[in-house]
Motif scaffolding. Sequence first.
Motif, PDB file in Angstrom:
ATOM      1  N   ARG A  36       9.788   5.923  -2.385  1.00 57.66           N
ATOM      2  CA  ARG A  36       9.162   7.246  -2.362  1.00 57.66           C
ATOM      3  C   ARG A  36       9.357   7.994  -1.044  1.00 57.66           C
ATOM      4  O   ARG A  36       9.710   9.177  -1.067  1.00 57.66           O
ATOM      5  N   PRO A  37       9.108   7.372   0.110  1.00 60.68           N
ATOM      6  CA  PRO A  37       9.330   8.140   1.351  1.00 60.68           C
ATOM      7  C   PRO A  37      10.784   8.551   1.535  1.00 60.68           C
ATOM      8  O   PRO A  37      11.064   9.636   2.057  1.00 60.68           O
ATOM      9  N   THR A  61      -4.053   6.234  -4.925  1.00 56.45           N
ATOM     10  CA  THR A  61      -4.571   5.096  -4.149  1.00 56.45           C
ATOM     11  C   THR A  61      -6.071   4.924  -4.278  1.00 56.45           C
ATOM     12  O   THR A  61      -6.664   4.139  -3.549  1.00 56.45           O
ATOM     13  N   ASN A 114       8.040   2.717  -6.012  1.00 54.92           N
ATOM     14  CA  ASN A 114       7.009   2.985  -5.000  1.00 54.92           C
ATOM     15  C   ASN A 114       7.582   2.883  -3.592  1.00 54.92           C
ATOM     16  O   ASN A 114       7.241   3.685  -2.716  1.00 54.92           O
ATOM     17  N   PHE A 171      -1.098   5.805   2.995  1.00 56.17           N
ATOM     18  CA  PHE A 171      -1.659   5.761   1.643  1.00 56.17           C
ATOM     19  C   PHE A 171      -1.614   4.344   1.078  1.00 56.17           C
ATOM     20  O   PHE A 171      -2.576   3.885   0.459  1.00 56.17           O
ATOM     21  N   MET A 172      -0.495   3.665   1.300  1.00 57.11           N
ATOM     22  CA  MET A 172      -0.348   2.317   0.768  1.00 57.11           C
ATOM     23  C   MET A 172      -1.321   1.336   1.436  1.00 57.11           C
ATOM     24  O   MET A 172      -1.974   0.533   0.755  1.00 57.11           O
ATOM     25  N   ALA A 177       7.504  11.812   6.117  1.00 60.03           N
ATOM     26  CA  ALA A 177       7.231  11.159   4.839  1.00 60.03           C
ATOM     27  C   ALA A 177       6.763   9.717   5.003  1.00 60.03           C
ATOM     28  O   ALA A 177       5.841   9.280   4.310  1.00 60.03           O
ATOM     29  N   TRP A 229       3.220   8.025   3.525  1.00 55.86           N
ATOM     30  CA  TRP A 229       3.286   7.017   2.465  1.00 55.86           C
ATOM     31  C   TRP A 229       2.695   5.686   2.922  1.00 55.86           C
ATOM     32  O   TRP A 229       1.959   5.034   2.176  1.00 55.86           O
ATOM     33  N   TYR A 282       0.829  11.262  -4.414  1.00 56.72           N
ATOM     34  CA  TYR A 282       0.872   9.862  -4.006  1.00 56.72           C
ATOM     35  C   TYR A 282      -0.469   9.411  -3.434  1.00 56.72           C
ATOM     36  O   TYR A 282      -0.904   8.270  -3.642  1.00 56.72           O
ATOM     37  N   SER A 283      -1.142  10.298  -2.724  1.00 62.17           N
ATOM     38  CA  SER A 283      -2.453   9.936  -2.167  1.00 62.17           C
ATOM     39  C   SER A 283      -3.499   9.798  -3.253  1.00 62.17           C
ATOM     40  O   SER A 283      -4.442   9.008  -3.126  1.00 62.17           O
ATOM     41  N   SER A 327       3.324  14.453  -1.898  1.00 59.94           N
ATOM     42  CA  SER A 327       2.526  13.634  -0.983  1.00 59.94           C
ATOM     43  C   SER A 327       1.070  13.579  -1.437  1.00 59.94           C
ATOM     44  O   SER A 327       0.432  12.517  -1.387  1.00 59.94           O
TER      45      SER A 327
END
Length: 222
Positions: free
Chosen positions: A151-152, A221, A148, A111-112, A104, A108, A217-218, A214
């Motif tokens: 999340r992981p 971005t 945020n 993505f961030m 995870a 994450w 979340y992507s 996941s």
Amino acid sequence: MMNLFSSFDPTSNFNLSLNWSSALIGLLMIPSFYWMIPSRLNMLWLKIIITLHKEFKIIMNKNSQGGTLIFISLFTFIMMNNFIGLFPYIFTSTSHMTMTLSMALPLWLSFMLYGWFNYTMHMLAHSVPQGTPGILMPFMVCIETISNIIRPGTLAIRLSANMIAGHLLLTLLGNTGSSLTLIMINILLIIQVLLLLLESAVSIIQAYVFVVLSALYSSETN
């Protein structure tokens, strides 16, 4: 409680720690006729992959040529480990935070970093939901930032907790077998079989939930 959770402790045989080899043992369990295209098993798996590809492409909301392959591979890996953990005396790797967090956190973080370096203004605007009153904006930024960051952790805990919960329930019920009558043992066996079927469904569902979140979340971005 230490004895109850000892089933999740790593062990070693012949002074060799072979616990994490269970994460790859699924590759040895693939039958040889799977590679004989077009076998029934191969066609079934291709249909599942195509269905997942279409769904992830909609979730990611962009031209994700090849991008969905990451999530399909992750889904396959998690589901395989969840199923292998249901066999007796096999180490359940997905019940440990070491495994789940290592899947995870890099996702994450990537993505961030991608979002903040390429879409900085979009990421800043995403911290304040549309229509938020001005007086609540500082609080919303704090809440969105905290949600945020965790999340992981929530992804990893959700997967490992669901794997541990089912195994503990099976272990607790199984330990009571020695003190039951013959009729109650038969009832217990039926309950254990039903729980095992439930755990099989949970193995698929949790892998799907992990990968879908996941992918969501992507999609935020860009």
